[in-house]
Write a protein that holds these residues in place. Structure first.
Motif, PDB file in Angstrom:
ATOM      1  N   CYS A  96       9.245  49.834 -53.447  1.00  9.04           N
ATOM      2  CA  CYS A  96       8.705  51.068 -52.859  1.00  9.04           C
ATOM      3  C   CYS A  96       7.434  50.740 -52.067  1.00  9.04           C
ATOM      4  CB  CYS A  96       8.401  52.082 -53.956  1.00  9.04           C
ATOM      5  SG  CYS A  96       7.485  53.505 -53.341  1.00  9.04           S
ATOM      6  N   GLU A  97       7.450  51.094 -50.790  1.00  6.76           N
ATOM      7  CA  GLU A  97       6.306  50.817 -49.911  1.00  6.76           C
ATOM      8  C   GLU A  97       5.502  52.091 -49.604  1.00  6.76           C
ATOM      9  OE1 GLU A  97       5.551  47.738 -48.018  1.00  6.76           O
ATOM     10  OE2 GLU A  97       6.865  46.715 -49.411  1.00  6.76           O
ATOM     11  N   ASP A  98       6.223  53.223 -49.493  1.00  2.84           N
ATOM     12  CA  ASP A  98       5.551  54.471 -49.121  1.00  2.84           C
ATOM     13  C   ASP A  98       6.337  55.663 -49.660  1.00  2.84           C
ATOM     14  OD1 ASP A  98       3.473  55.889 -47.901  1.00  2.84           O
ATOM     15  OD2 ASP A  98       4.660  56.249 -46.093  1.00  2.84           O
ATOM     16  N   VAL A  99       5.640  56.786 -49.860  1.00  2.00           N
ATOM     17  CA  VAL A  99       6.286  58.013 -50.343  1.00  2.00           C
ATOM     18  C   VAL A  99       6.026  59.116 -49.320  1.00  2.00           C
ATOM     19  CG1 VAL A  99       6.419  59.700 -52.223  1.00  2.00           C
ATOM     20  CG2 VAL A  99       5.934  57.306 -52.748  1.00  2.00           C
ATOM     21  N   GLN A 100       7.106  59.741 -48.838  1.00  2.87           N
ATOM     22  CA  GLN A 100       6.991  60.845 -47.880  1.00  2.87           C
ATOM     23  C   GLN A 100       7.724  62.055 -48.457  1.00  2.87           C
ATOM     24  OE1 GLN A 100       8.291  59.590 -44.008  1.00  2.87           O
ATOM     25  NE2 GLN A 100       6.568  58.197 -43.743  1.00  2.87           N
ATOM     26  N   GLY A 101       6.962  63.028 -48.913  1.00  2.46           N
ATOM     27  CA  GLY A 101       7.562  64.195 -49.584  1.00  2.46           C
ATOM     28  C   GLY A 101       8.191  63.742 -50.888  1.00  2.46           C
ATOM     29  N   TYR A 102       9.505  63.994 -51.031  1.00  2.00           N
ATOM     30  CA  TYR A 102      10.224  63.511 -52.218  1.00  2.00           C
ATOM     31  C   TYR A 102      11.122  62.323 -51.881  1.00  2.00           C
ATOM     32  CZ  TYR A 102       8.532  67.313 -55.112  1.00  2.00           C
ATOM     33  OH  TYR A 102       7.713  68.144 -55.840  1.00  2.00           O
ATOM     34  N   ASN A 103      10.800  61.622 -50.787  1.00  2.00           N
ATOM     35  CA  ASN A 103      11.545  60.429 -50.380  1.00  2.00           C
ATOM     36  C   ASN A 103      10.714  59.178 -50.647  1.00  2.00           C
ATOM     37  OD1 ASN A 103      13.672  61.964 -49.495  1.00  2.00           O
ATOM     38  ND2 ASN A 103      13.005  61.988 -47.361  1.00  2.00           N
ATOM     39  N   VAL A 104      11.319  58.220 -51.338  1.00  2.00           N
ATOM     40  CA  VAL A 104      10.663  56.932 -51.606  1.00  2.00           C
ATOM     41  C   VAL A 104      11.206  55.933 -50.594  1.00  2.00           C
ATOM     42  CG1 VAL A 104      10.428  55.060 -53.288  1.00  2.00           C
ATOM     43  CG2 VAL A 104      10.375  57.421 -54.069  1.00  2.00           C
ATOM     44  N   LEU A 105      10.359  55.486 -49.657  1.00  3.27           N
ATOM     45  CA  LEU A 105      10.784  54.532 -48.634  1.00  3.27           C
ATOM     46  C   LEU A 105      10.619  53.113 -49.162  1.00  3.27           C
ATOM     47  CD1 LEU A 105       9.272  56.081 -45.374  1.00  3.27           C
ATOM     48  CD2 LEU A 105      11.428  56.616 -46.484  1.00  3.27           C
ATOM     49  N   THR A 106      11.730  52.377 -49.195  1.00  3.03           N
ATOM     50  CA  THR A 106      11.710  51.030 -49.782  1.00  3.03           C
ATOM     51  C   THR A 106      11.875  49.966 -48.706  1.00  3.03           C
ATOM     52  OG1 THR A 106      14.097  51.088 -50.180  1.00  3.03           O
ATOM     53  CG2 THR A 106      12.681  51.849 -51.970  1.00  3.03           C
ATOM     54  N   ASN A 107      11.578  48.744 -49.099  1.00  5.98           N
ATOM     55  CA  ASN A 107      11.767  47.585 -48.221  1.00  5.98           C
ATOM     56  C   ASN A 107      12.410  46.475 -49.042  1.00  5.98           C
ATOM     57  OD1 ASN A 107      11.699  45.962 -45.994  1.00  5.98           O
ATOM     58  ND2 ASN A 107       9.481  46.032 -45.721  1.00  5.98           N
ATOM     59  N   PHE A 108      13.027  45.507 -48.354  1.00  8.21           N
ATOM     60  CA  PHE A 108      13.694  44.391 -49.041  1.00  8.21           C
ATOM     61  C   PHE A 108      12.686  43.593 -49.870  1.00  8.21           C
ATOM     62  CE2 PHE A 108      15.086  39.925 -49.063  1.00  8.21           C
ATOM     63  CZ  PHE A 108      16.333  40.056 -49.656  1.00  8.21           C
ATOM     64  N   HIS A 109      13.032  43.289 -51.119  1.00  9.26           N
ATOM     65  CA  HIS A 109      12.100  42.594 -52.015  1.00  9.26           C
ATOM     66  C   HIS A 109      12.715  41.331 -52.640  1.00  9.26           C
ATOM     67  CE1 HIS A 109       8.472  42.332 -54.418  1.00  9.26           C
ATOM     68  NE2 HIS A 109       9.181  42.223 -55.517  1.00  9.26           N
ATOM     69  N   GLY A 110      14.032  41.165 -52.499  1.00 11.45           N
ATOM     70  CA  GLY A 110      14.665  39.981 -53.079  1.00 11.45           C
ATOM     71  C   GLY A 110      16.165  40.152 -53.221  1.00 11.45           C
ATOM     72  N   MET A 111      16.833  39.045 -53.517  1.00  6.90           N
ATOM     73  CA  MET A 111      18.282  39.070 -53.701  1.00  6.90           C
ATOM     74  C   MET A 111      18.671  38.087 -54.794  1.00  6.90           C
ATOM     75  SD  MET A 111      21.222  38.186 -50.934  1.00  6.90           S
ATOM     76  CE  MET A 111      21.241  36.477 -51.433  1.00  6.90           C
ATOM     77  N   ASP A 112      19.767  38.377 -55.489  1.00 12.20           N
ATOM     78  CA  ASP A 112      20.204  37.514 -56.588  1.00 12.20           C
ATOM     79  C   ASP A 112      21.716  37.608 -56.737  1.00 12.20           C
ATOM     80  OD1 ASP A 112      19.969  35.731 -58.607  1.00 12.20           O
ATOM     81  OD2 ASP A 112      18.746  36.984 -59.923  1.00 12.20           O
ATOM     82  N   LEU A 113      22.308  36.588 -57.349  1.00 12.66           N
ATOM     83  CA  LEU A 113      23.732  36.655 -57.699  1.00 12.66           C
ATOM     84  C   LEU A 113      23.856  37.112 -59.143  1.00 12.66           C
ATOM     85  CD1 LEU A 113      25.451  33.417 -56.304  1.00 12.66           C
ATOM     86  CD2 LEU A 113      25.528  35.680 -55.352  1.00 12.66           C
ATOM     87  N   THR A 114      24.923  37.825 -59.462  1.00  9.59           N
ATOM     88  CA  THR A 114      25.130  38.240 -60.859  1.00  9.59           C
ATOM     89  C   THR A 114      25.484  37.003 -61.695  1.00  9.59           C
ATOM     90  OG1 THR A 114      27.440  38.742 -60.393  1.00  9.59           O
ATOM     91  CG2 THR A 114      25.888  40.579 -60.296  1.00  9.59           C
ATOM     92  N   ARG A 115      25.178  37.091 -62.974  1.00 14.45           N
ATOM     93  CA  ARG A 115      25.390  35.942 -63.860  1.00 14.45           C
ATOM     94  C   ARG A 115      26.869  35.577 -63.962  1.00 14.45           C
ATOM     95  NH1 ARG A 115      22.694  33.023 -67.698  1.00 14.45           N
ATOM     96  NH2 ARG A 115      23.986  32.261 -69.397  1.00 14.45           N
ATOM     97  N   ASP A 116      27.742  36.582 -64.028  1.00 12.57           N
ATOM     98  CA  ASP A 116      29.177  36.290 -64.185  1.00 12.57           C
ATOM     99  C   ASP A 116      29.746  35.553 -62.967  1.00 12.57           C
ATOM    100  OD1 ASP A 116      28.772  38.803 -62.858  1.00 12.57           O
ATOM    101  OD2 ASP A 116      30.940  39.079 -62.920  1.00 12.57           O
ATOM    102  N   LYS A 117      29.228  35.894 -61.767  1.00 15.02           N
ATOM    103  CA  LYS A 117      29.686  35.211 -60.549  1.00 15.02           C
ATOM    104  C   LYS A 117      29.228  33.754 -60.568  1.00 15.02           C
ATOM    105  CE  LYS A 117      31.071  34.729 -56.220  1.00 15.02           C
ATOM    106  NZ  LYS A 117      32.505  34.688 -55.871  1.00 15.02           N
ATOM    107  N   LEU A 118      27.971  33.540 -60.951  1.00 13.34           N
ATOM    108  CA  LEU A 118      27.394  32.194 -60.987  1.00 13.34           C
ATOM    109  C   LEU A 118      28.141  31.312 -61.990  1.00 13.34           C
ATOM    110  CD1 LEU A 118      25.055  31.154 -59.298  1.00 13.34           C
ATOM    111  CD2 LEU A 118      23.541  31.549 -61.209  1.00 13.34           C
ATOM    112  N   CYS A 119      28.482  31.903 -63.142  1.00 16.30           N
ATOM    113  CA  CYS A 119      29.200  31.150 -64.181  1.00 16.30           C
ATOM    114  C   CYS A 119      30.632  30.833 -63.755  1.00 16.30           C
ATOM    115  CB  CYS A 119      29.210  31.928 -65.497  1.00 16.30           C
ATOM    116  SG  CYS A 119      27.579  32.092 -66.216  1.00 16.30           S
TER     117      CYS A 119
END
Length: 267
Positions: A96-119
């Motif tokens: 969450c970077e900013d809040v406008q009214g009842y909207n939470v504006l987000t930005n990319f913060h990271g990415m990951d693979l699920t454990r089952d896919k990795l295994c």
């Protein structure tokens, strides 16, 4: 002769023993009555913009709700963000970077693979090769990329195993780092996310390393945002397109007021 110990006790010290506790028990109040729901808005890179809801205690005194929301990290499946079940093994972190009214504006913060896919990728009789690289994008984000790859058999190979030699592993790792830094340092964060979603970097690494040793399942398994530039609302709105201005009314044409000149008026 000394008096007995019980006689030396100070008078009036134990007054509180007889009295009941002040105020008694407090009434149990449902904490959810004080909460407010906010909509989470994903950046325009993803096809589904409204990706969930979050709650926080209402603004009370000096404790402002929007300030408490800033910096909150949400983990969403890429399948939900893009309406594509084939991408369900990827998890995207949105901050969450900013809040406008009842909207939470987000930005990319990271990415990951699920454990089952990795295994499911890890198999016997082959080498697992990993590399990571810290890159700075053109818009000032410091990002660390983690890559994973597995060796596979050559065409028409009879031998059971396909282990790579340590020199080959080093050469593959060097190639991985080269491609990751080249791809990420030439673009901004938005363009990098667009490269990560279709796994184009992994395909480039697999193609480049084919001459060293055949590889399978080459993925950017993790992305971390280490440092962010100074917060800029204009750049965030650029990432979101028109997310903050959804409920604006239509423009109304207005005639210019007529100005009457009054002559000979004495003040």
């Amino acid at each position: 002769q000394k008096p007995p110990q019980s006689a030396t006790m100070a008078v009036g010290k134990n007054k509180r023993l007889t009295k009941s506790k002040k105020g008694g028990k407090k009434k149990a109040v449902d904490p959810f009555l004080k909460k407010e729901w906010y909509d989470i808005k994903a950046p325009s890179v993803f096809s589904v913009r409204k990706c969930g809801k979050t709650l926080i205690t209402r603004t009370q005194g000096t404790k402002i709700a929007s300030e408490g929301l800033k910096g909150r990290v949400f983990e969403v499946s890429l399948a939900d963000l893009n309406n594509d079940e084939d991408q369900q093994y990827r998890k995207i972190k949105l901050c969450c970077e900013d809040v406008q009214g009842y909207n939470v504006l987000t930005n990319f913060h990271g990415m990951d693979l699920t454990r089952d896919k990795l295994c499911s990728l890890i198999k016997k009789w082959g080498s697992l090769i990993e590399a990571n690289e810290t890159v700075r994008t053109t818009d000032g984000y410091t990002i660390r990329l983690f890559c994973i790859a597995f060796t596979t058999k050559m065409p028409n190979q009879m031998k059971k195993t396909c282990y790579a030699q340590s020199a080959q592993i080093r050469a593959i790792r060097k190639k991985m780092v080269e491609i990751m830094s080249e791809e990420a340092s030439k673009c901004d964060l938005k363009e990098l996310v667009q490269k990560l979603i279709p796994e184009s970097i992994g395909a480039d690494i697999e193609k480049a390393c084919q001459c060293i040793f055949p590889l399978r399942d080459v993925y950017i398994r993790k992305v971390k945002v280490l440092k962010k530039p100074k917060f800029d609302i204009l750049k965030l709105m650029e990432m979101h397109g028109d997310a903050g201005n959804e409920d604006t009314g239509a423009g109304v044409s207005r005639e210019e007021p007529l100005v009457e000149e009054v002559k000979g008026l004495k003040v």
